[in-house]
Design a protein around this motif. Structure first.
Motif, mmCIF file in Angstrom:
data_model
loop_
_atom_site.group_PDB
_atom_site.id
_atom_site.type_symbol
_atom_site.label_atom_id
_atom_site.label_comp_id
_atom_site.label_asym_id
_atom_site.label_seq_id
_atom_site.Cartn_x
_atom_site.Cartn_y
_atom_site.Cartn_z
ATOM 1 N N GLN A 294 0.815 -1.208 0.000
ATOM 2 C CA GLN A 294 0.000 0.000 0.000
ATOM 3 C C GLN A 294 0.849 1.259 0.000
ATOM 4 O O GLN A 294 0.503 2.260 -0.643
ATOM 5 C CB GLN A 294 -0.935 -0.009 1.216
ATOM 6 C CG GLN A 294 -1.906 1.164 1.268
ATOM 7 C CD GLN A 294 -2.737 1.252 0.014
ATOM 8 O OE1 GLN A 294 -3.428 0.311 -0.356
ATOM 9 N NE2 GLN A 294 -2.687 2.388 -0.666
ATOM 10 N N ILE B 198 1.929 1.993 -3.504
ATOM 11 C CA ILE B 198 0.828 2.494 -4.329
ATOM 12 C C ILE B 198 0.583 3.977 -4.046
ATOM 13 O O ILE B 198 0.391 4.777 -4.957
ATOM 14 C CB ILE B 198 -0.454 1.672 -4.086
ATOM 15 C CG1 ILE B 198 -0.255 0.227 -4.557
ATOM 16 C CG2 ILE B 198 -1.639 2.285 -4.816
ATOM 17 C CD1 ILE B 198 -1.414 -0.685 -4.222
ATOM 18 N N ASP B 199 0.602 4.361 -2.771
ATOM 19 C CA ASP B 199 0.361 5.763 -2.420
ATOM 20 C C ASP B 199 1.528 6.661 -2.827
ATOM 21 O O ASP B 199 1.321 7.817 -3.195
ATOM 22 C CB ASP B 199 0.108 5.893 -0.915
ATOM 23 C CG ASP B 199 -1.326 5.601 -0.538
ATOM 24 O OD1 ASP B 199 -2.230 5.967 -1.304
ATOM 25 O OD2 ASP B 199 -1.560 4.979 0.515
ATOM 26 N N GLY C 151 2.504 4.904 -7.022
ATOM 27 C CA GLY C 151 1.338 4.646 -7.861
ATOM 28 C C GLY C 151 1.296 3.242 -8.402
ATOM 29 O O GLY C 151 0.299 2.838 -9.014
ATOM 30 N N LYS D 106 -2.261 -0.685 -8.980
ATOM 31 C CA LYS D 106 -1.889 0.694 -9.272
ATOM 32 C C LYS D 106 -2.988 1.672 -8.882
ATOM 33 O O LYS D 106 -4.158 1.313 -8.753
ATOM 34 C CB LYS D 106 -1.573 0.847 -10.753
ATOM 35 C CG LYS D 106 -2.763 0.609 -11.682
ATOM 36 C CD LYS D 106 -2.372 0.763 -13.141
ATOM 37 C CE LYS D 106 -3.574 0.557 -14.058
ATOM 38 N NZ LYS D 106 -3.220 0.705 -15.486
ATOM 39 N N GLU D 107 -2.569 2.912 -8.699
ATOM 40 C CA GLU D 107 -3.475 4.046 -8.563
ATOM 41 C C GLU D 107 -3.656 4.590 -9.967
ATOM 42 O O GLU D 107 -2.706 5.102 -10.568
ATOM 43 C CB GLU D 107 -2.867 5.111 -7.654
ATOM 44 C CG GLU D 107 -3.774 6.274 -7.348
ATOM 45 C CD GLU D 107 -4.791 5.953 -6.271
ATOM 46 O OE1 GLU D 107 -5.992 6.192 -6.524
ATOM 47 O OE2 GLU D 107 -4.403 5.466 -5.209
ATOM 48 N N ASN E 189 -3.919 6.277 -13.387
ATOM 49 C CA ASN E 189 -3.601 7.567 -13.978
ATOM 50 C C ASN E 189 -4.622 7.821 -15.088
ATOM 51 O O ASN E 189 -4.585 7.145 -16.123
ATOM 52 C CB ASN E 189 -2.174 7.553 -14.541
ATOM 53 C CG ASN E 189 -1.771 8.874 -15.154
ATOM 54 O OD1 ASN E 189 -2.541 9.835 -15.166
ATOM 55 N ND2 ASN E 189 -0.560 8.932 -15.683
ATOM 56 N N GLY F 129 0.440 3.564 -13.108
ATOM 57 C CA GLY F 129 -0.347 4.434 -12.245
ATOM 58 C C GLY F 129 0.458 5.624 -11.750
ATOM 59 O O GLY F 129 1.661 5.748 -12.002
ATOM 60 N N GLY G 287 0.884 7.865 -8.052
ATOM 61 C CA GLY G 287 0.536 7.875 -6.637
ATOM 62 C C GLY G 287 -0.018 9.198 -6.161
ATOM 63 O O GLY G 287 0.188 10.244 -6.779
ATOM 64 N N THR G 288 -0.728 9.142 -5.036
ATOM 65 C CA THR G 288 -1.257 10.362 -4.427
ATOM 66 C C THR G 288 -0.129 11.329 -4.083
ATOM 67 O O THR G 288 -0.271 12.541 -4.230
ATOM 68 C CB THR G 288 -2.055 10.018 -3.158
ATOM 69 O OG1 THR G 288 -3.103 9.099 -3.485
ATOM 70 C CG2 THR G 288 -2.664 11.264 -2.536
ATOM 71 N N ARG H 55 -9.081 1.668 -0.593
ATOM 72 C CA ARG H 55 -7.788 1.024 -0.839
ATOM 73 C C ARG H 55 -7.891 -0.487 -0.658
ATOM 74 O O ARG H 55 -7.306 -1.255 -1.433
ATOM 75 C CB ARG H 55 -6.732 1.618 0.100
ATOM 76 C CG ARG H 55 -6.278 3.025 -0.335
ATOM 77 C CD ARG H 55 -5.496 3.729 0.752
ATOM 78 N NE ARG H 55 -4.852 4.941 0.255
ATOM 79 C CZ ARG H 55 -5.452 6.103 0.072
ATOM 80 N NH1 ARG H 55 -6.755 6.225 0.342
ATOM 81 N NH2 ARG H 55 -4.795 7.155 -0.384
ATOM 82 N N ARG I 126 -9.570 -1.932 -3.721
ATOM 83 C CA ARG I 126 -8.673 -2.095 -4.864
ATOM 84 C C ARG I 126 -7.873 -3.388 -4.740
ATOM 85 O O ARG I 126 -7.760 -4.168 -5.694
ATOM 86 C CB ARG I 126 -7.725 -0.907 -4.968
ATOM 87 C CG ARG I 126 -6.720 -1.050 -6.111
ATOM 88 C CD ARG I 126 -5.535 -0.119 -5.977
ATOM 89 N NE ARG I 126 -5.942 1.269 -6.031
ATOM 90 C CZ ARG I 126 -5.789 2.138 -5.052
ATOM 91 N NH1 ARG I 126 -5.246 1.744 -3.915
ATOM 92 N NH2 ARG I 126 -6.174 3.385 -5.177
#
Length: 398
Positions: A105, A108-109, A112, A169-170, A172, A180, A182-183, A315, A318
């Protein structure tokens, strides 16, 4: 105006060395942007970014995963023991389930993207899950490389088919089918500004050679000036003497301050502004991070609720949905993985349903809501149906 000058200036070839240098300055003098990997590195050096990502990753990793099997009737049955649950609890010899989900996690944050690589035994069954960071991947699947990843780990190169890798992924939105974002990438500039402000404060205490001020008195010789200096320091230095008035019997005293305070240049205010932007980007309430200076009872009560429903559950959803269509299918098409995080509103809703339709819930389900361990003898005993409900909260047996 500047762009017009810049275009005109760069349209002609620079003639002198100075002109070349100035041309380069005009063309490239801009604030450098952090790359996705540099943002990940800031996790180690940016305290507030670390606080936000760490809070989310820990809350995500503390989730207890549940496995369900779909029966022929269409009903879902909870599976308590399964090789998949053992694999999630201990993905590989070096990581626990908590460490695995936490790191997954966090990547990912921050970046991404995160990857899970399968390792199979001699029978073709998955016996280990390895977390692969984007920095380890040098080539992504294409038709030219037969849709495989190239993974470099400790100088060893692996060609991994895309069927043996899970990409989380986050998304895009500008490239929904690519990598992705990330935040943390969205607040990269704020992370830079916060770090620069902290560095300025650090350099002030570590490497400042400018005196706070310069004082001079007309007509004093060196000995008299030294005596005045010692008298001034003895009466003014120390926190007990702070802000005291000092009197002298001369009008020739001159004092010139040479430094501005942190209050004057608003370093602290600037840092707080950047931290607030980072916090809002991650959607975390101040109370969850321990910031209670402007909180009240209402915000304190809803902070945790919002954190679970707006930050943690999406999250977990996902991760759950991605694993259900990839990893879980390797163990059985009739299996379904689900998260087990409930908010106060969910619990309150379940309690009301139990009051209205007690026969729809087993006594073990009611015990779980009461934070009691389920009992084997109550596994298929439903509330409102059985005459024996004394075991619901029996502390001696529970």
């Amino acid at each position: 105006m500047f762009e017009k000058f810049r275009n005109k200036f760069l349209s002609s070839k620079p003639k002198s060395e100075m002109e070349k240098g100035f041309a380069n300055g005009v063309a490239y003098s801009r604030t450098p942007m952090l790359t996705q990997f540099e943002v990940v590195e800031k996790f180690k050096t940016s305290p507030f970014l670390h606080l936000c990502v760490d809070k989310i990753a820990k809350s995500t990793a503390t989730n207890e995963w549940k496995l369900y099997k779909t029966m022929k009737s269409g009903d879902s049955q909870l599976v308590k023991r399964h090789d998949l649950l053992k694999l999630i609890a201990k993905p590989n010899p070096f990581m626990t389930g908590f460490d695995f989900i936490y790191t997954l996690q966090a990547w990912i944050d921050l970046h991404g993207n995160a990857y899970i690589m399968y390792e199979r035994n001699s029978k073709g069954k998955i016996n280990n899950l390895w977390l692969v960071t984007p920095s380890m991947i040098t080539q992504v699947p294409t038709a030219q490389n037969k849709y495989s990843y190239t993974v470099v780990l400790n100088s060893h190169v692996f060609n991994v088919p895309c069927t043996e890798m899970v990409h989380l992924k986050e998304v895009n939105v500008s490239k929904p089918y690519g990598d992705g974002v990330g935040t943390a990438n969205g607040v990269a500039k704020n992370i830079q500004i916060e770090e620069n402000a902290i560095s300025q404060v650090n350099q002030f205490f570590y490497n400042n050679m400018t005196p706070e001020g310069i004082m001079g008195i007309e007509g004093l010789n060196e000995d008299e000036l030294l005596e005045f200096k010692e008298k001034w320091q003895s009466e003014q230095q120390g926190f007990l003497n702070a802000y005291k008035m000092h009197f002298v019997n001369t009008s020739d005293l001159k004092y010139t301050p040479t430094q501005s305070s942190f209050k004057d240049n608003q370093v602290l205010e600037l840092t707080k502004q950047q931290q607030e932007t980072i916090r809002v980007a991650f959607g975390i309430s101040p109370e969850v991070l321990g910031i209670v200076e402007s909180s009240n009872r209402a915000t304190a009560l809803t902070a945790r609720e919002l954190f679970i429903t707006e930050v943690i559950k999406p999250r977990l959803m996902r991760i759950r949905d991605t694993l259900n269509v990839t990893l879980v299918q390797e163990f059985g098409t009739d299996l379904r993985l689900d998260y087990n995080v409930s908010s106060a509103q969910d619990t309150e809703r379940a309690v009301k349903l139990i009051e209205l339709v007690p026969s729809a819930f087993t006594l073990n389900e009611i015990r779980v809501l009461a934070n009691l361990e389920p009992k084997k003898e109550l596994e298929n005993v439903y509330g409102g149906v059985s005459d024996d409900t004394s075991n619901i909260g029996n502390s001696k047996q529970g």
